[in-house]
Scaffold this active site. Sequence first.
Site, PDB file in Angstrom:
ATOM      1  N   LYS A   1     -18.926 -51.855 -57.418  1.00  0.00           N
ATOM      2  CA  LYS A   1     -20.205 -51.229 -57.820  1.00  0.00           C
ATOM      3  C   LYS A   1     -20.320 -49.795 -57.343  1.00  0.00           C
ATOM      4  O   LYS A   1     -21.008 -48.987 -57.967  1.00  0.00           O
ATOM      5  CB  LYS A   1     -21.375 -52.070 -57.303  1.00  0.00           C
TER       6      LYS A   1
ATOM      7  N   ASP B   1     -22.132 -54.914 -65.611  1.00  0.00           N
ATOM      8  CA  ASP B   1     -22.442 -56.197 -64.990  1.00  0.00           C
ATOM      9  C   ASP B   1     -23.030 -55.950 -63.597  1.00  0.00           C
ATOM     10  O   ASP B   1     -22.884 -54.873 -63.013  1.00  0.00           O
ATOM     11  CB  ASP B   1     -21.168 -57.053 -64.879  1.00  0.00           C
ATOM     12  N   ASN B   2     -23.721 -56.960 -63.074  1.00  0.00           N
ATOM     13  CA  ASN B   2     -24.148 -56.997 -61.677  1.00  0.00           C
ATOM     14  C   ASN B   2     -25.184 -55.955 -61.292  1.00  0.00           C
ATOM     15  O   ASN B   2     -25.127 -55.391 -60.191  1.00  0.00           O
ATOM     16  CB  ASN B   2     -22.934 -56.899 -60.746  1.00  0.00           C
TER      17      ASN B   2
ATOM     18  N   ASP C   1     -17.349 -53.547 -64.756  1.00  0.00           N
ATOM     19  CA  ASP C   1     -17.417 -54.792 -63.979  1.00  0.00           C
ATOM     20  C   ASP C   1     -16.464 -54.723 -62.801  1.00  0.00           C
ATOM     21  O   ASP C   1     -15.863 -55.733 -62.413  1.00  0.00           O
ATOM     22  CB  ASP C   1     -17.086 -55.977 -64.886  1.00  0.00           C
TER      23      ASP C   1
ATOM     24  N   GLU D   1     -23.352 -65.349 -62.172  1.00  0.00           N
ATOM     25  CA  GLU D   1     -22.448 -66.385 -62.692  1.00  0.00           C
ATOM     26  C   GLU D   1     -22.441 -67.628 -61.805  1.00  0.00           C
ATOM     27  O   GLU D   1     -22.366 -67.539 -60.582  1.00  0.00           O
ATOM     28  CB  GLU D   1     -21.013 -65.841 -62.833  1.00  0.00           C
TER      29      GLU D   1
HETATM   30  O1  LIG Z   1     -19.861 -60.413 -60.987  1.00  0.00           O
HETATM   31  C1  LIG Z   1     -19.585 -60.071 -59.691  1.00  0.00           C
HETATM   32  C2  LIG Z   1     -20.181 -60.735 -58.622  1.00  0.00           C
HETATM   33  C3  LIG Z   1     -19.878 -60.359 -57.305  1.00  0.00           C
HETATM   34  C4  LIG Z   1     -20.524 -61.075 -56.178  1.00  0.00           C
HETATM   35  C5  LIG Z   1     -19.806 -61.368 -55.022  1.00  0.00           C
HETATM   36  C6  LIG Z   1     -20.406 -62.063 -53.987  1.00  0.00           C
HETATM   37  C7  LIG Z   1     -21.748 -62.475 -54.114  1.00  0.00           C
HETATM   38  F1  LIG Z   1     -22.311 -63.147 -53.107  1.00  0.00           F
HETATM   39  C8  LIG Z   1     -22.467 -62.180 -55.250  1.00  0.00           C
HETATM   40  C9  LIG Z   1     -21.849 -61.478 -56.289  1.00  0.00           C
HETATM   41  C10 LIG Z   1     -18.957 -59.347 -57.054  1.00  0.00           C
HETATM   42  C11 LIG Z   1     -18.351 -58.663 -58.139  1.00  0.00           C
HETATM   43  C12 LIG Z   1     -17.411 -57.637 -57.931  1.00  0.00           C
HETATM   44  C13 LIG Z   1     -16.842 -57.006 -59.021  1.00  0.00           C
HETATM   45  C14 LIG Z   1     -17.215 -57.403 -60.301  1.00  0.00           C
HETATM   46  N1  LIG Z   1     -18.108 -58.376 -60.519  1.00  0.00           N
HETATM   47  C15 LIG Z   1     -18.675 -59.026 -59.470  1.00  0.00           C
HETATM   48 MG   LIG Z   2     -19.217 -58.890 -62.372  1.00  0.00          MG
END
Ligand SMILES: Oc1cc(-c2ccc(F)cc2)cc2cccnc12
Ligand SMILES: [Mg+2]
Length: 214
Positions: free
Chosen positions: A144, A169-170, A141, A199
């Site tokens: 990416k 995740d993601n 997580d 989320e």
């Molecule tokens: O769960 C996550 C979500 C996002 C994220 C950031 C901006 C957005 F517009 C959409 C999604 C970034 C992450 C970076 C690291 C670990 N998890 C993340």
């Molecule tokens: Mg995440």
Amino acid sequence: TQSTRPQRILSAVQKNATRGDPRSVIRAIDQFCSQKEWAMNVGNEKGCILDSVVSEVNPATVLELGTYCGYSTVRIASLLPPYAKFITLEFNPDFAAVARQVIAWAGLEDKVQLVEGASSDWIPKIKEQFGIKTFDLVFLDHWKEHYLSDTKLMEECGLLRKGSVLLADNVICPGAPDYVEYVRSSPRYKSHYFRSHLEYTKAEDGLEKSVFLE
Ligand SMILES: Oc1cc(-c2ccc(F)cc2)cc2cccnc12
Ligand SMILES: [Mg+2]
């Protein structure tokens, strides 16, 4: 001086959660991030999928890549058996400082070791530093761009064994296309996509569960 979002999340935990009660810490963060400020915690919908995978694996050894404020760290640690060894890696010192306090508020500081630094630096040192042979469960997580390289590094360092579970995740948002392509096409993994939502939003996102086969 202005507080940071992680500091505001910590304040919400200290204000609204009960010390020593992990579920109240999770609830306080989810309420803050739903009602006040979005933040990149795995959240409750994907968090329930995470919980079910942790419970199914019932891991003796867990590695989390990307701690942030400790939300998923608390979810995972609260489900582990007493003998389990749980390491979470966080590159950002400000995130790590907040996460330590969130984990402590939940009363789980003895269940998890938070290590600051780059995953690529730490992965090769885990065996010798922490006396861990292989991981039963890895929760990816962090950034990416590092999912695939860190997975290949874990393979090379012999940190995965037959049956080790990677949960990422993601998969959709922000997405990790090279990682997903790798685990879905490699004969060394059996993968499954758990469709969910980003989320605190209605956007699609999901978790990829990949079992290492040898
Ligand atoms: O769960 C996550 C979500 C996002 C994220 C950031 C901006 C957005 F517009 C959409 C999604 C970034 C992450 C970076 C690291 C670990 N998890 C993340
Ligand atoms: Mg995440």
